[in-house]
Design an enzyme around this catalytic site. Structure first.
Site, PDB file in Angstrom:
ATOM      1  N   HIS A   1       4.934   4.239  -5.444  1.00 58.91           N
ATOM      2  CA  HIS A   1       5.237   5.094  -4.280  1.00 58.91           C
ATOM      3  C   HIS A   1       6.034   6.296  -4.805  1.00 58.91           C
ATOM      4  O   HIS A   1       6.752   6.165  -5.798  1.00 58.91           O
ATOM      5  CB  HIS A   1       6.090   4.257  -3.328  1.00 58.91           C
ATOM      6  CG  HIS A   1       6.395   4.867  -2.004  1.00 58.91           C
ATOM      7  ND1 HIS A   1       7.325   5.872  -1.847  1.00 58.91           N
ATOM      8  CD2 HIS A   1       5.921   4.589  -0.753  1.00 58.91           C
ATOM      9  CE1 HIS A   1       7.404   6.185  -0.548  1.00 58.91           C
ATOM     10  NE2 HIS A   1       6.568   5.420   0.129  1.00 58.91           N
TER      11      HIS A   1
ATOM     12  N   ASP B   1      10.962  -1.875  -7.179  1.00 60.20           N
ATOM     13  CA  ASP B   1      10.788  -1.404  -5.806  1.00 60.20           C
ATOM     14  C   ASP B   1      10.197  -2.566  -5.008  1.00 60.20           C
ATOM     15  O   ASP B   1       9.013  -2.869  -5.122  1.00 60.20           O
ATOM     16  CB  ASP B   1       9.855  -0.194  -5.823  1.00 60.20           C
ATOM     17  CG  ASP B   1       9.439   0.262  -4.432  1.00 60.20           C
ATOM     18  OD1 ASP B   1       9.756  -0.444  -3.444  1.00 60.20           O
ATOM     19  OD2 ASP B   1       8.790   1.317  -4.337  1.00 60.20           O
TER      20      ASP B   1
ATOM     21  N   GLN C   1       7.658  -3.558  -0.371  1.00 62.78           N
ATOM     22  CA  GLN C   1       6.517  -4.277   0.204  1.00 62.78           C
ATOM     23  C   GLN C   1       6.527  -5.767  -0.104  1.00 62.78           C
ATOM     24  O   GLN C   1       5.638  -6.501   0.362  1.00 62.78           O
ATOM     25  CB  GLN C   1       5.190  -3.683  -0.294  1.00 62.78           C
ATOM     26  CG  GLN C   1       4.912  -2.289   0.215  1.00 62.78           C
ATOM     27  CD  GLN C   1       4.877  -2.198   1.730  1.00 62.78           C
ATOM     28  OE1 GLN C   1       4.622  -3.165   2.447  1.00 62.78           O
ATOM     29  NE2 GLN C   1       5.145  -1.017   2.241  1.00 62.78           N
TER      30      GLN C   1
ATOM     31  N   LYS D   1      10.920  -2.319   7.345  1.00 61.89           N
ATOM     32  CA  LYS D   1       9.602  -2.900   7.055  1.00 61.89           C
ATOM     33  C   LYS D   1       9.611  -4.412   7.190  1.00 61.89           C
ATOM     34  O   LYS D   1       8.591  -5.070   7.000  1.00 61.89           O
ATOM     35  CB  LYS D   1       9.158  -2.507   5.641  1.00 61.89           C
ATOM     36  CG  LYS D   1       8.861  -1.018   5.531  1.00 61.89           C
ATOM     37  CD  LYS D   1       8.391  -0.617   4.161  1.00 61.89           C
ATOM     38  CE  LYS D   1       8.061   0.878   4.172  1.00 61.89           C
ATOM     39  NZ  LYS D   1       7.638   1.385   2.874  1.00 61.89           N
TER      40      LYS D   1
ATOM     41  N   CYS E   1       2.017   8.218   0.302  1.00 61.52           N
ATOM     42  CA  CYS E   1       3.088   8.531  -0.651  1.00 61.52           C
ATOM     43  C   CYS E   1       2.758   8.012  -2.048  1.00 61.52           C
ATOM     44  O   CYS E   1       3.632   7.508  -2.755  1.00 61.52           O
ATOM     45  CB  CYS E   1       4.437   7.960  -0.198  1.00 61.52           C
ATOM     46  SG  CYS E   1       5.002   8.610   1.356  1.00 61.52           S
TER      47      CYS E   1
HETATM   48  C1  LIG Z   1       7.954   2.302   2.163  1.00 61.24           C
HETATM   49  C2  LIG Z   1       8.051   2.234   0.705  1.00 61.24           C
HETATM   50  C3  LIG Z   1       9.048   2.926   0.020  1.00 61.24           C
HETATM   51  C4  LIG Z   1      10.019   3.839   0.707  1.00 61.24           C
HETATM   52  O1  LIG Z   1      10.776   3.148   1.653  1.00 61.24           O
HETATM   53  P1  LIG Z   1      11.742   3.946   2.637  1.00 61.24           P
HETATM   54  O2  LIG Z   1      12.083   2.933   3.666  1.00 61.24           O
HETATM   55  O3  LIG Z   1      10.909   5.084   3.193  1.00 61.24           O
HETATM   56  O4  LIG Z   1      12.886   4.433   1.860  1.00 61.24           O
HETATM   57  C5  LIG Z   1       9.099   2.789  -1.344  1.00 61.24           C
HETATM   58  N1  LIG Z   1       8.241   2.009  -1.994  1.00 61.24           N
HETATM   59  C6  LIG Z   1       7.277   1.322  -1.380  1.00 61.24           C
HETATM   60  C7  LIG Z   1       6.367   0.445  -2.171  1.00 61.24           C
HETATM   61  C8  LIG Z   1       7.148   1.413  -0.009  1.00 61.24           C
HETATM   62  O5  LIG Z   1       6.167   0.745   0.617  1.00 61.24           O
END
Ligand SMILES: *Cc1c(COP(=O)(O)O)cnc(C)c1O
Length: 407
Positions: A121, A198, A201, A224, A364
């Site tokens: 992302h 990260d 997800q 999320k 993104c």
């Molecule tokens: C949504 C997402 C982000 C960014 O998250 P924010 O809540 O917008 O800061 C980063 N990495 C992944 C894999 C995402 O799905």
């Protein structure tokens, strides 16, 4: 017992209709809907517990502080961090990764290397690029295999004696690919690099255990995972956080401020929490974790995977010209697709008119789109509250959309 009908009753937003049809909300990968218990926690935060944390001697302030620290402990237990000092509240995943790139990044030197992957992302690409501009570090990205798995051999081959950071997603927000985090962490460590993961997800769809994964940093967002907007977490290994300088200055993060002597900083985790945090959101985040625990993450994951398999099979069988992106074994419940050569935007717009909310675009992840040779996809992602009826409605809407778009 997992009862999806009863679960849906907890989500007021799911009662909506669109164009005279029940809304089918499948943009869960971007953000999930919010259960009543979390909405109530936000409301009660404003109604009866709104006082600034850490500052007051008064009762309300002490209650607010206690709520925030209880939420921190709630998160600590949930992700199995060794200490609450390792749980830093941020605005979300993006801010968490920026914190690491900025603060840990300031310990790097010109020529040091950061290894990322093509499936990241933008939140896990751009902070490293900004660091590269500031400090002359080198960012390298590992390629993928045709089914959307990371090319692990190519990734491993990118490591050199200058590699300091390996940053990668736990789960891809486009492909659903689940990366072998433990194996990657071990590889990074054996090359003297820290692993920044990260987890945006992953946390909504699986139980994550910081100590089992062995990660150094792990970022995720509340919105999320059935929680409020504006709140997230950076998990960081205490020994590393101790060595890292603050990245933002202000209230709450100091021990003593002087104009004539060096200002000193608060202990962990406050050193990294400048300013008034979203303490109402943080309290509600704790309620979101309670919600997940009450439903059972194993139940949620099993339900979502069943929907994924069912929907994928029906799409492949019934939607003319369907093209799926991301077919890795064990992938998470997100489906990225195109219908023939039709633009993702047209497909998404028609689906919306049929009451189905999906994401369209590059998600993104423009470098990933480039690697796939496309501009964007349509993306549907499942959450705990989605049903088989909704999967049926989605496939029916897709068949109709394909017919309208033609060959
Ligand atoms: C949504 C997402 C982000 C960014 O998250 P924010 O809540 O917008 O800061 C980063 N990495 C992944 C894999 C995402 O799905």
């Amino acid at each position: 017992m997992f009862d999806v009908k009863a679960l849906r009753m907890e989500f007021p937003a799911l009662e909506r209709t669109l164009y005279g049809r029940p809304m089918v909300y499948l943009d869960n990968t971007a953000t999930s809907q919010t259960p009543r218990c979390v909405i109530d926690a936000v409301e009660s935060g404003y109604v009866s517990a709104k006082a600034n944390v850490h500052r007051g001697v008064h009762t309300l302030s002490q209650e607010a502080t206690a709520l925030q620290e209880a939420a921190r402990e709630r998160v600590r237990v949930y992700i199995n961090a060794a200490s609450a000092s390792e749980v830093i509240f941020t605005r979300g995943t993006t801010e968490a990764i920026n914190l690491v790139a900025s603060s840990y990044g300031s310990l790097l030197e010109s020529g040091d290397e950061v290894v990322i992957t093509v499936m990241e992302h933008h939140a896990d690409i751009v902070p490293w690029q900004l660091l590269a501009m500031r400090r002359g570090i080198v960012v390298k990205a590992a390629p993928l295999l045709p089914d959307g798995r990371l090319d692990l051999e190519a990734w491993k081959a990118l490591f050199t004696d200058r590699t300091r950071v390996a940053a990668f997603c736990h789960v891809s927000n486009v492909l659903g690919t689940v990366n072998p985090v433990r194996e990657m962490v071990d590889w990074a460590h054996s090359h003297g690099a820290v692993a920044v993961v990260d987890g945006a997800q992953a946390v909504p769809h699986a139980r994550v255990d910081m100590q089992e994964l062995g990660v150094d940093f792990y970022a995720f967002s509340a919105h999320k995972m059935y929680g409020p907007t504006g709140t997230g977490v950076l998990y960081g290994r205490e020994s590393l956080l101790e060595k890292m300088p603050p990245w933002q200055g202000g209230g709450e993060m100091i021990a003593h401020v002087s104009l004539t002597e060096p200002t000193t900083f608060a202990d962990l985790p406050y050193k990294f929490e400048a300013g008034t945090p979203d303490f109402v959101g943080i309290g509600a985040f704790s309620s979101a974790i309670d919600f997940i625990e009450r439903v059972g993450m194993e139940n949620i994951a099993a339900h979502e995977h069943e929907l994924l398999e069912y929907t994928t099979a029906r799409m492949l069988a019934e939607v003319p010209g369907i093209r799926l992106f991301g077919t890795a074994p064990g992938k998470d419940a997100v489906i990225s697709f195109l219908i023939g050569r039709h633009h993702h935007y047209d497909t998404g717009m028609l689906l919306d008119k049929l009451g189905v909310e999906v994401r369209t675009g590059h998600h993104c992840a423009q470098p990933l789109m480039k690697a796939l040779g496309i501009e964007g996809t349509v993306r549907a992602g499942f959450a705990a509250y989605n049903t088989r009826d909704e999967a049926d409605a989605f496939v029916a809407a897709l068949v109709r959309t394909a017919a309208i778009l033609g060959q």
